[in-house]
Write a protein that holds these residues in place. Structure first.
Motif, PDB file in Angstrom:
ATOM      1  N   ALA A 173       0.825  -1.334  -0.008  1.00  0.00           N
ATOM      2  CA  ALA A 173      -0.154   0.128   0.120  1.00  0.00           C
ATOM      3  C   ALA A 173       0.919   1.069  -0.081  1.00  0.00           C
ATOM      4  CB  ALA A 173      -0.778  -0.021   1.179  1.00  0.00           C
ATOM      5  N   THR A 174       2.048   1.218   0.721  1.00  0.00           N
ATOM      6  CA  THR A 174       2.811   2.438   0.696  1.00  0.00           C
ATOM      7  C   THR A 174       4.243   1.806   0.412  1.00  0.00           C
ATOM      8  OG1 THR A 174       3.033   2.305   2.933  1.00  0.00           O
ATOM      9  CG2 THR A 174       1.685   3.858   2.185  1.00  0.00           C
ATOM     10  N   ARG A 175       5.140   2.249  -0.396  1.00  0.00           N
ATOM     11  CA  ARG A 175       6.354   1.632  -0.885  1.00  0.00           C
ATOM     12  C   ARG A 175       7.279   1.636   0.622  1.00  0.00           C
ATOM     13  NH1 ARG A 175       7.382   3.607  -7.006  1.00  0.00           N
ATOM     14  NH2 ARG A 175       5.721   2.697  -7.970  1.00  0.00           N
ATOM     15  N   GLY A 176       7.211   2.619   1.208  1.00  0.00           N
ATOM     16  CA  GLY A 176       8.168   2.832   2.357  1.00  0.00           C
ATOM     17  C   GLY A 176       8.082   1.871   3.201  1.00  0.00           C
ATOM     18  N   PRO A 177       7.116   1.342   3.692  1.00  0.00           N
ATOM     19  CA  PRO A 177       6.964   0.448   4.798  1.00  0.00           C
ATOM     20  C   PRO A 177       7.403  -0.881   4.316  1.00  0.00           C
ATOM     21  CG  PRO A 177       5.115   1.713   4.884  1.00  0.00           C
ATOM     22  CD  PRO A 177       5.825   2.237   3.920  1.00  0.00           C
ATOM     23  N   GLU A 178       6.692  -1.151   2.998  1.00  0.00           N
ATOM     24  CA  GLU A 178       7.368  -2.628   2.208  1.00  0.00           C
ATOM     25  C   GLU A 178       8.657  -2.315   2.025  1.00  0.00           C
ATOM     26  OE1 GLU A 178       6.613  -6.246   0.375  1.00  0.00           O
ATOM     27  OE2 GLU A 178       5.218  -5.037   1.747  1.00  0.00           O
TER      28      GLU A 178
END
Length: 215
Positions: free
Chosen positions: A56-61
Motif C-alpha cells: 500500500a505504501t512503498r516505504g513500509p514494504e
C-alpha cells in the motif's frame, strides 16, 4: 499478564518454532519478513505499520524487505525474533497501546505463521481472549467491509451474532459462521485459511469471498 503480553509470548514462540524461510499467509512473505514487520512496527512505526500483505505504501514494504534480506540464516533470524520478544521501548506508542492495538495483531500473525504451509488445528482459546477478540472484531469489521455490497452477519458457535455490515441496494445478506478466532482471520482477509462457513445467495457469497480472500 495482559492478553497482549500473552499473545506476544505465544507469537515469539511460534516464530522460534518456524524456519526463517517458511511461508506465511501474508502474500510474498516468509517468516523472516513477518518478524521484520513486527520489529519495525514497534521500533520504527512509520516503516512497520501498514505493510502487511500489501504494498500500500512503498516505504513500509521496502523497509521490511531490507531488514528481511539481512536475515540469511537461523542465527540472524533468532536475533530478530529476540528483538520482537522484548517489550517495546517506553517511547514507542505501542508500549502503552496494550490490548486495544496489539492483541488481535499478535493473534492474527501467529496464525499467519501456523497456517502458512497449510491447514492446522485451531488454537483452543481461553474465554477471556475469545471475548476480547470478539469485541475487537466487531470494531474492525465495519471498517474492513465498508466497500462490500452484501450485508454480513457474524455468528459464533454459541449463536451469539452481530450484523457488522448493512447490505447495499441490490444485495442480500451473508451469514458467516465460525469460532471467534476463525471469524477474526476471515474478516482480516484470510478467509481462505479460516474455518468459516458462508451462507447466502451465491452472488453475495462470491462477493464476500472475493473481498475476504487474500491473494
Amino acid at each position: 499478564m495482559t492478553w497482549h503480553e500473552t499473545e506476544r509470548a505465544w507469537l515469539a514462540d511460534t516464530l522460534r518454532a518456524t524456519p526463517f524461510d517458511a511461508p506465511t499467509l501474508c502474500a510474498g512473505w516468509q517468516a523472516r519478513h513477518l518478524a521484520a514487520h513486527l520489529v519495525l512496527r514497534e521500533r520504527a512505526p512509520r516503516a512497520g505499520v501498514g505493510a502487511v500483505g500489501t504494498a500500500a505504501t512503498r516505504g513500509p514494504e521496502a523497509a521490511v524487505q531490507r531488514l528481511a534480506e539481512d536475515v540469511d540464516g537461523p542465527a540472524a533470524y533468532a536475533a530478530l525474533v529476540d528483538a520482537f520478544a522484548a517489550p517495546p521501548a517506553r517511547w514507542s506508542p505501542l508500549s502503552w497501546a496494550g490490548d486495544a492495538v496489539n492483541a488481535s495483531e499478535y493473534f492474527i500473525h501467529t496464525e499467519d505463521l501456523r497456517r502458512g504451509a497449510g491447514p492446522v488445528p485451531p488454537r483452543d482459546l481461553p474465554d477471556g481472549l475469545r471475548d476480547l477478540l470478539w469485541r475487537q472484531l466487531l470494531r474492525m469489521a465495519p471498517v474492513r467491509l465498508r466497500r462490500l455490497g452484501p450485508g454480513l452477519v457474524l455468528v459464533r458457535p454459541d449463536d451469539v451474532r452481530s450484523a457488522v455490515h448493512r447490505a447495499r441496494a441490490g444485495h442480500g445478506t451473508v451469514v458467516a459462521r465460525g469460532d471467534v478466532g476463525e471469524l477474526v482471520l476471515a474478516v482480516s482477509g484470510r478467509l481462505q485459511a479460516a474455518d468459516v462457513r458462508l451462507e447466502g445467495a451465491p452472488a453475495d457469497v462470491a462477493a464476500v469471498r472475493e473481498l475476504l480472500t487474500g491473494p
